[in-house]
Design a protein around this motif. Structure first.
Motif, short mmCIF file in Angstrom:
data_model
loop_
_atom_site.label_atom_id
_atom_site.label_comp_id
_atom_site.label_asym_id
_atom_site.label_seq_id
_atom_site.Cartn_x
_atom_site.Cartn_y
_atom_site.Cartn_z
N LEU A 1 10.36 -39.54 69.60
CA LEU A 1 9.18 -40.40 69.47
C LEU A 1 7.95 -39.72 70.08
O LEU A 1 6.86 -39.75 69.52
N MET A 2 8.14 -39.08 71.23
CA MET A 2 7.03 -38.42 71.90
C MET A 2 6.51 -37.24 71.08
O MET A 2 5.30 -37.05 70.98
N ARG A 3 7.41 -36.47 70.48
CA ARG A 3 6.96 -35.36 69.62
C ARG A 3 6.14 -35.89 68.46
O ARG A 3 5.09 -35.35 68.12
N THR A 4 6.61 -36.97 67.84
CA THR A 4 5.87 -37.57 66.73
C THR A 4 4.50 -38.04 67.20
O THR A 4 3.49 -37.79 66.55
N ALA A 5 4.46 -38.72 68.32
CA ALA A 5 3.20 -39.23 68.86
C ALA A 5 2.24 -38.09 69.20
O ALA A 5 1.04 -38.19 68.96
N MET A 6 2.76 -37.01 69.76
CA MET A 6 1.91 -35.86 70.10
C MET A 6 1.29 -35.27 68.83
O MET A 6 0.12 -34.86 68.84
N LEU A 7 2.05 -35.22 67.76
CA LEU A 7 1.51 -34.70 66.51
C LEU A 7 0.50 -35.66 65.92
O LEU A 7 -0.55 -35.25 65.43
N LEU A 8 0.80 -36.95 65.95
CA LEU A 8 -0.14 -37.94 65.41
C LEU A 8 -1.46 -37.91 66.15
O LEU A 8 -2.52 -38.07 65.55
N THR A 9 -1.41 -37.71 67.46
CA THR A 9 -2.63 -37.72 68.27
C THR A 9 -3.22 -36.33 68.42
O THR A 9 -4.17 -36.15 69.18
N ALA A 10 -2.66 -35.37 67.73
CA ALA A 10 -3.13 -33.98 67.78
C ALA A 10 -3.18 -33.45 69.21
O ALA A 10 -4.11 -32.77 69.60
N GLY A 11 -2.17 -33.80 69.99
CA GLY A 11 -2.05 -33.25 71.32
C GLY A 11 -2.60 -34.08 72.46
O GLY A 11 -2.56 -33.65 73.61
N ASP A 12 -3.08 -35.27 72.19
CA ASP A 12 -3.60 -36.14 73.24
C ASP A 12 -2.41 -36.80 73.95
O ASP A 12 -1.87 -37.80 73.49
N VAL A 13 -2.01 -36.22 75.08
CA VAL A 13 -0.80 -36.64 75.78
C VAL A 13 -0.87 -38.11 76.20
O VAL A 13 0.10 -38.86 76.05
N HIS A 14 -2.00 -38.53 76.72
CA HIS A 14 -2.12 -39.88 77.24
C HIS A 14 -2.01 -40.93 76.14
O HIS A 14 -1.30 -41.93 76.29
N THR A 15 -2.69 -40.70 75.03
CA THR A 15 -2.59 -41.63 73.91
C THR A 15 -1.18 -41.60 73.32
O THR A 15 -0.64 -42.64 72.96
N ALA A 16 -0.58 -40.43 73.26
CA ALA A 16 0.79 -40.31 72.75
C ALA A 16 1.75 -41.11 73.62
O ALA A 16 2.61 -41.84 73.10
N GLU A 17 1.61 -41.00 74.93
CA GLU A 17 2.47 -41.77 75.83
C GLU A 17 2.25 -43.27 75.65
O GLU A 17 3.21 -44.05 75.67
N ASP A 18 1.00 -43.68 75.44
CA ASP A 18 0.71 -45.10 75.19
C ASP A 18 1.39 -45.58 73.91
O ASP A 18 1.95 -46.68 73.86
N LEU A 19 1.33 -44.76 72.86
CA LEU A 19 1.97 -45.12 71.59
C LEU A 19 3.48 -45.25 71.75
O LEU A 19 4.09 -46.19 71.23
N VAL A 20 4.09 -44.31 72.46
CA VAL A 20 5.54 -44.36 72.68
C VAL A 20 5.90 -45.59 73.50
O VAL A 20 6.88 -46.28 73.20
N GLN A 21 5.10 -45.89 74.51
CA GLN A 21 5.36 -47.08 75.32
C GLN A 21 5.28 -48.34 74.48
O GLN A 21 6.13 -49.24 74.60
N THR A 22 4.28 -48.42 73.60
CA THR A 22 4.15 -49.57 72.71
C THR A 22 5.39 -49.69 71.82
O THR A 22 5.95 -50.78 71.67
N ALA A 23 5.81 -48.57 71.23
CA ALA A 23 6.97 -48.59 70.35
C ALA A 23 8.23 -49.01 71.12
O ALA A 23 9.00 -49.86 70.64
N CYS A 24 8.43 -48.45 72.29
CA CYS A 24 9.63 -48.77 73.08
C CYS A 24 9.63 -50.24 73.50
O CYS A 24 10.68 -50.90 73.48
N THR A 25 8.48 -50.74 73.85
CA THR A 25 8.38 -52.15 74.26
C THR A 25 8.74 -53.06 73.10
O THR A 25 9.51 -54.02 73.25
N ARG A 26 8.21 -52.76 71.93
CA ARG A 26 8.50 -53.61 70.76
C ARG A 26 9.96 -53.49 70.32
O ARG A 26 10.55 -54.47 69.87
N VAL A 27 10.52 -52.31 70.44
CA VAL A 27 11.94 -52.14 70.12
C VAL A 27 12.77 -52.99 71.09
O VAL A 27 13.70 -53.69 70.68
N TYR A 28 12.42 -52.96 72.35
CA TYR A 28 13.15 -53.74 73.35
C TYR A 28 13.09 -55.24 73.04
O TYR A 28 14.10 -55.94 73.10
N VAL A 29 11.90 -55.71 72.68
CA VAL A 29 11.73 -57.14 72.40
C VAL A 29 12.61 -57.57 71.22
O VAL A 29 13.16 -58.65 71.21
#
Length: 172
Positions: free
Chosen positions: A21-49
């Motif tokens: 998920l993090m690799r995908t997010a890093m590519l989507l954000t073109a290397g913006d680590v912080h936004t990528a981490e936010d996207l992964v956190q959002t995805a993981c939270t929704r998967v958990y719910v």
């Protein structure tokens, strides 16, 4: 199923799929680590719910769909400007990896693509997903995935050619 068992299942899934998920997010954000981490956190939270519903169907495609949708939603927000990508390489470079300058050029070119086109390229070529899976993740038809892929590849090729011809980038 008891809550503890469900928690253990989710933890096991997360350990197995978070780096993808993090690799995908890093590519989507073109290397913006912080936004990528936010996207992964959002995805993981929704998967958990929704874990009680999706754990038997396979959480991977669901998580990637959430990740891509969160990315597209973030790009739609008014006033959102992407951060400038720097030449700093964030991960240690392995011998089989591309040159950091090439990686930076690709990331800059990805930033200039429309978000949906960027998502299609990342899913198809960086995550190596087939057209049908991409269509499910992006919630569109397979024909849309194919046409968006063709348009995105043409645009990326043009952007990369412009980068190679631009004296400011130090190429050519």
């Amino acid at each position: 199923m008891r809550g503890g068992d469900r928690e253990a299942e989710f933890r096991e899934y997360l350990l197995a799929d978070r780096s993808r998920l993090m690799r995908t997010a890093m590519l989507l954000t073109a290397g913006d680590v912080h936004t990528a981490e936010d996207l992964v956190q959002t995805a993981c939270t929704r998967v958990y719910v929704h874990w009680h519903r999706i754990r038997h169907e396979g959480a991977g495609p669901y998580a990637h769909r959430i990740l891509v949708n969160a990315f597209l939603d973030e790009r739609r927000r008014a006033g959102r400007h992407p951060e400038v990508v720097t030449g700093e390489v964030l991960e240690p470079r392995r011998h089989d990896e591309a040159d950091p300058a090439d990686l930076l050029a690709v990331r800059r070119a990805l930033l200039d693509l429309a978000p949906r086109q960027r998502a299609v390229l990342v899913l198809r070529y960086f995550q190596d997903l087939d057209v049908a899976t991409c269509a499910r993740i992006l919630d569109c038809t397979e024909g849309t995935v194919k046409s968006q892929t063709a348009k995105a590849l043409k645009r990326l090729k043009d952007l990369m050619a412009d980068t190679a011809d631009d004296p400011a980038t130090g190429s050519s």
